[in-house]
Design a protein around this motif. Structure first.
Motif, PDB file in Angstrom:
ATOM      1  N   HIS A  65       0.804  -1.126  -0.085  1.00  0.00           N
ATOM      2  CA  HIS A  65       0.019   0.143   0.093  1.00  0.00           C
ATOM      3  C   HIS A  65       0.852   1.118   0.119  1.00  0.00           C
ATOM      4  CE1 HIS A  65       0.772  -0.718   4.282  1.00  0.00           C
ATOM      5  NE2 HIS A  65       0.462   0.395   4.421  1.00  0.00           N
ATOM      6  N   ASP A  69       5.688   4.516   5.412  1.00  0.00           N
ATOM      7  CA  ASP A  69       6.622   3.584   6.087  1.00  0.00           C
ATOM      8  C   ASP A  69       6.737   2.329   5.328  1.00  0.00           C
ATOM      9  OD1 ASP A  69       3.948   3.390   6.820  1.00  0.00           O
ATOM     10  OD2 ASP A  69       4.338   1.899   8.426  1.00  0.00           O
ATOM     11  N   HIS A  70       6.286   2.270   4.160  1.00  0.00           N
ATOM     12  CA  HIS A  70       6.323   0.880   3.167  1.00  0.00           C
ATOM     13  C   HIS A  70       6.830   1.583   2.049  1.00  0.00           C
ATOM     14  CE1 HIS A  70       3.881  -1.299   5.962  1.00  0.00           C
ATOM     15  NE2 HIS A  70       3.442  -0.284   6.236  1.00  0.00           N
ATOM     16  N   ASP A 161      -0.600  -3.754   5.961  1.00  0.00           N
ATOM     17  CA  ASP A 161      -1.069  -3.406   7.339  1.00  0.00           C
ATOM     18  C   ASP A 161      -2.609  -3.845   7.270  1.00  0.00           C
ATOM     19  OD1 ASP A 161       1.426  -2.452   7.787  1.00  0.00           O
ATOM     20  OD2 ASP A 161       0.570  -0.359   7.685  1.00  0.00           O
ATOM     21  N   HIS A 204       3.997  -5.159  10.037  1.00  0.00           N
ATOM     22  CA  HIS A 204       4.397  -4.797  11.498  1.00  0.00           C
ATOM     23  C   HIS A 204       4.089  -5.911  12.279  1.00  0.00           C
ATOM     24  CE1 HIS A 204       4.663  -0.414  10.093  1.00  0.00           C
ATOM     25  NE2 HIS A 204       3.368  -0.891   9.419  1.00  0.00           N
TER      26      HIS A 204
END
Ligand SMILES: [Zn+2]
Length: 210
Positions: A65, A69-70, A161, A204
């Motif tokens: 996505h 943070d990705h 996520d 995560h």
């Protein structure tokens, strides 16, 4: 230290903080799932070398996505490896900088502005039912509009996520407050949990053997 091998041809890239990055050896070359925050590209290339492969062996970077943070290191990593970047068609315009991140209200917008991830025009736009590097693409909207899960035939699932775990490897539902659409996000998490799965590799938390 030996690289962390989770299953046949599946590694968790050591040393990336804030989000998980996975390296998968496929019949079609190496595939990377997500890239972490900005600043991780060299570390990821060093990891590829630590498993005896070269940067140029990376064929695909698949983004679960469009959150920073990705996608943070995708631009630099594409330059270092020449890999093709793939993302779901609904998150592609955000990665390309053609659309603002839609969710998380002001906090997420401020976060993105502050860290300014470099935009990348995706090479491949994915949709539900596609296959990439032998992995099946499953559209699981809610956390973002274009969130996806990747599933290998043997039951290794990369969930981004859309379904998480804690550091002890307990499966965790995604936090509703971080979702673009809470109802959709929960329905998607239920769908993922119902998949035949032997190993969950979340965005995560610790990987979970089911
Ligand atoms: Zn995340």
């Amino acid at each position: 230290m030996l690289p962390m091998r989770l299953a046949d041809g599946v590694y968790k890239v050591d040393g990336v903080r804030a989000a998980n990055v996975y390296l998968v050896a496929t019949d079609d070359g190496l595939l990377l799932v997500d890239t972490g925050m900005p600043g991780n590209a060299k570390l990821i290339v060093a990891f590829i070398e630590s498993v005896g492969r070269r940067a140029a062996d990376l064929r695909y970077i698949v983004l679960t996505h469009c959150d920073i943070d990705h996608i943070g290191s995708v631009a630099a990593l594409k330059e270092l490896t020449g890999a093709k970047v793939a993302i779901h068609e609904l998150d592609g315009p955000i990665l390309a900088g053609e659309q603002r991140p839609q969710k998380g209200g002001l906090a997420m917008a401020a976060f993105h502005r502050l860290l300014r991830p470099r935009t990348v025009a995706p090479d491949l736009l994915l949709k539900n039912g596609d296959t990439i590097g032998g992995l099946q693409v499953i559209h699981v909207p809610g956390h973002t509009a274009g969130s996806i899960v990747l599933r290998r035939e043997d039951g290794v699932v990369f969930s981004g996520d859309a379904l998480l775990s804690d550091k002890h490897g307990q499966v965790r539902w995604p936090a509703p407050r971080l979702a673009l659409d809470r109802v959709q996000a929960l329905a998607s998490a239920e769908r993922i949990k119902a998949l035949p799965m032997k190993l969950l590799c979340p965005g995560h938390g610790a990987p979970v053997y089911m």
